[in-house]
Design an enzyme around this catalytic site. Sequence first.
Site, PDB file in Angstrom:
ATOM      1  N   ASP A   1       0.860  -1.188   0.000  1.00 17.72           N
ATOM      2  CA  ASP A   1       0.000   0.000   0.000  1.00 17.72           C
ATOM      3  C   ASP A   1       0.896   1.237   0.000  1.00 17.72           C
ATOM      4  OD1 ASP A   1      -3.220   0.396   0.670  1.00 17.72           O
ATOM      5  OD2 ASP A   1      -2.002   2.162   1.148  1.00 17.72           O
TER       6      ASP A   1
ATOM      7  N   ASP B   1      -7.235  -4.564  -5.258  1.00 21.70           N
ATOM      8  CA  ASP B   1      -8.410  -3.815  -4.788  1.00 21.70           C
ATOM      9  C   ASP B   1      -8.069  -2.330  -4.769  1.00 21.70           C
ATOM     10  OD1 ASP B   1     -10.888  -3.199  -3.757  1.00 21.70           O
ATOM     11  OD2 ASP B   1     -10.307  -3.582  -1.681  1.00 21.70           O
TER      12      ASP B   1
ATOM     13  N   CYS C   1     -14.014  -0.333  -7.902  1.00 19.42           N
ATOM     14  CA  CYS C   1     -15.083   0.339  -7.146  1.00 19.42           C
ATOM     15  C   CYS C   1     -15.448   1.651  -7.835  1.00 19.42           C
ATOM     16  CB  CYS C   1     -14.644   0.591  -5.710  1.00 19.42           C
ATOM     17  SG  CYS C   1     -13.197   1.637  -5.600  1.00 19.42           S
TER      18      CYS C   1
HETATM   19  N1  SAH Z   1      -8.466  -3.865   0.202  1.00 20.03           N
HETATM   20  C1  SAH Z   1      -8.598  -2.905   1.265  1.00 20.03           C
HETATM   21  C2  SAH Z   1      -9.149  -1.583   0.784  1.00 20.03           C
HETATM   22  C3  SAH Z   1      -8.323  -0.924  -0.287  1.00 20.03           C
HETATM   23  S1  SAH Z   1      -8.638   0.775  -0.444  1.00 20.03           S
HETATM   24  C4  SAH Z   1      -9.427  -3.500   2.390  1.00 20.03           C
HETATM   25  O1  SAH Z   1      -9.954  -4.608   2.247  1.00 20.03           O
HETATM   26  O2  SAH Z   1      -9.537  -2.866   3.430  1.00 20.03           O
HETATM   27  C5  SAH Z   1      -7.431   1.323  -1.561  1.00 20.03           C
HETATM   28  C6  SAH Z   1      -6.035   1.466  -0.970  1.00 20.03           C
HETATM   29  O3  SAH Z   1      -5.180   1.794  -2.042  1.00 20.03           O
HETATM   30  C7  SAH Z   1      -5.825   2.532   0.068  1.00 20.03           C
HETATM   31  O4  SAH Z   1      -5.305   1.936   1.228  1.00 20.03           O
HETATM   32  C8  SAH Z   1      -4.797   3.499  -0.531  1.00 20.03           C
HETATM   33  O5  SAH Z   1      -3.829   3.955   0.413  1.00 20.03           O
HETATM   34  C9  SAH Z   1      -4.126   2.619  -1.526  1.00 20.03           C
HETATM   35  N2  SAH Z   1      -3.524   3.260  -2.708  1.00 20.03           N
HETATM   36  C10 SAH Z   1      -4.029   4.207  -3.507  1.00 20.03           C
HETATM   37  N3  SAH Z   1      -3.248   4.404  -4.582  1.00 20.03           N
HETATM   38  C11 SAH Z   1      -2.193   3.573  -4.450  1.00 20.03           C
HETATM   39  C12 SAH Z   1      -1.045   3.282  -5.233  1.00 20.03           C
HETATM   40  N4  SAH Z   1      -0.841   3.898  -6.394  1.00 20.03           N
HETATM   41  N5  SAH Z   1      -0.178   2.350  -4.805  1.00 20.03           N
HETATM   42  C13 SAH Z   1      -0.393   1.710  -3.632  1.00 20.03           C
HETATM   43  N6  SAH Z   1      -1.468   1.913  -2.863  1.00 20.03           N
HETATM   44  C14 SAH Z   1      -2.359   2.840  -3.256  1.00 20.03           C
END
Ligand code: SAH
Length: 451
Positions: free
Chosen positions: A299, A349, A389
Amino acid sequence: MTRQKSSSAAHRPSQGNRDFRNRIQRSGKSPGDQKNTPRGAPQIPTGSATAPSGILLKAGREKSLLRRHPWIFSGAIERVDGAPFSGDTLPVRDGAGNVLARAAYNPDSQISARVWSFSKTEKVDAEFFRGRIADALAARNGLNLARDSSGMRLIHAESDGLPGLIVDQYGDVLVMQIGSAGAERWRDTCADMLQECCKPACIYERSDSDSRALEGLEPRNGVLRGTLPDNVEVVENDLRFRVDVAAGQKTGFYLDQRDNRALTGTLAHDKDVLNCFCYTGGFSLYALRGGAKSVLSIDASGEALRIAAENLANNGLDSSRAEWLEADVFLALRTLRDQNRKFDLIILDPPKFAPTAAFAEKAARGYKDINLLAFKLLRPGGLLFTYSCSGGISEDLFQKIVAGAALDAGVDAQIVHYLHASADHPVLLSFPEGAYLKGLVLRVAQSVHAP
Ligand code: SAH
């Protein structure tokens, strides 16, 4: 419910109109008289300022209302009579003068009105909100989720007949998120009703999503009722997760993935798992509990990863099988490819790449990129859990994007599951926009395409 925006500049959605200075004031002027109308805001013709307030639709533009779709776009409006303020409840009439609905007016939004009620007689008052909230809570009780989980979405906005109002429960803390002028107007009434019905220790307001700017609403973040406990936790299928309701993403946790996380847990045994966009470790913890051999979680948010590691420890799971990586997934997937790393199960995700259809093309490139890389990182017979999403990407389009990614990666794959948000995020049949989360579980074939 939606993911935070991507932290990758290449895939960052537009911030939209963040200019709050031009919001319509309680000046008594009709919206059309405002000189400083926000950039991109609709120009709705105004009728007589002294006439009773109301929205008159253009001839033939009542069709969506007759299908009980709750949004009225500016382009469907012939004129607005009276001098209503943002958030006022107005009757909506067709060209022949028949009242079709009562809706919350918002001159600052492309969605100029959101329907509270399609009834000719129903009054939109405190009792109206008591009834809608009671219905939503009864529906959640009927799901029997409380047996295994202390968190659920209690109110899912339009799909629960309450446009713009989201309420998530984390144990005895409720988090409210308001995304429309109408819900903003009735905020305190709704908080009172929730306090009365649920008796939470705290109602916290997280009305600070970017989309509020599109409604001409300023961000708000703070306690509405009661006191926020030092530590908020949610139990989900007997796993404990810390929820940062004040500074975490969305309302603090992604409740919509509950069932999909549980499915991952059942398929992770003995597998090398890669969890991309892991946030506070949801899918990772289920995979570890399900007996995964190893779980690499990525993340961009260091704070989310810190909570994820805490969650792992709080659940007594084996930290030697878990690796956390703070990185941009778009780059990390390339590095893993270059290192020739392979996995048996990959989860993608990502955040919302396309809030609306206008962003679909750019978002499609982002989805294709990460899915293609993931297909290349999977061992033969491996599983890909891939999600979108984005409201602006339909289920059909998402499947096509993933199919294109598999083709370019040179793999054949089968869809073994079609996934959606959990049942506490219902989708009103007349409001397909409510079905924002879609997912596919794909199994890649044993052999790659011949070159
Ligand atoms: N799968 C998680 C929810 C994901 S929400 C669950 O079950 O709780 C999307 C996530 O993507 C967030 O934590 C955000 O910090 C991260 N994010 C956004 N852009 C990103 C990127 N380019 N690289 C890595 N993480 C990213």
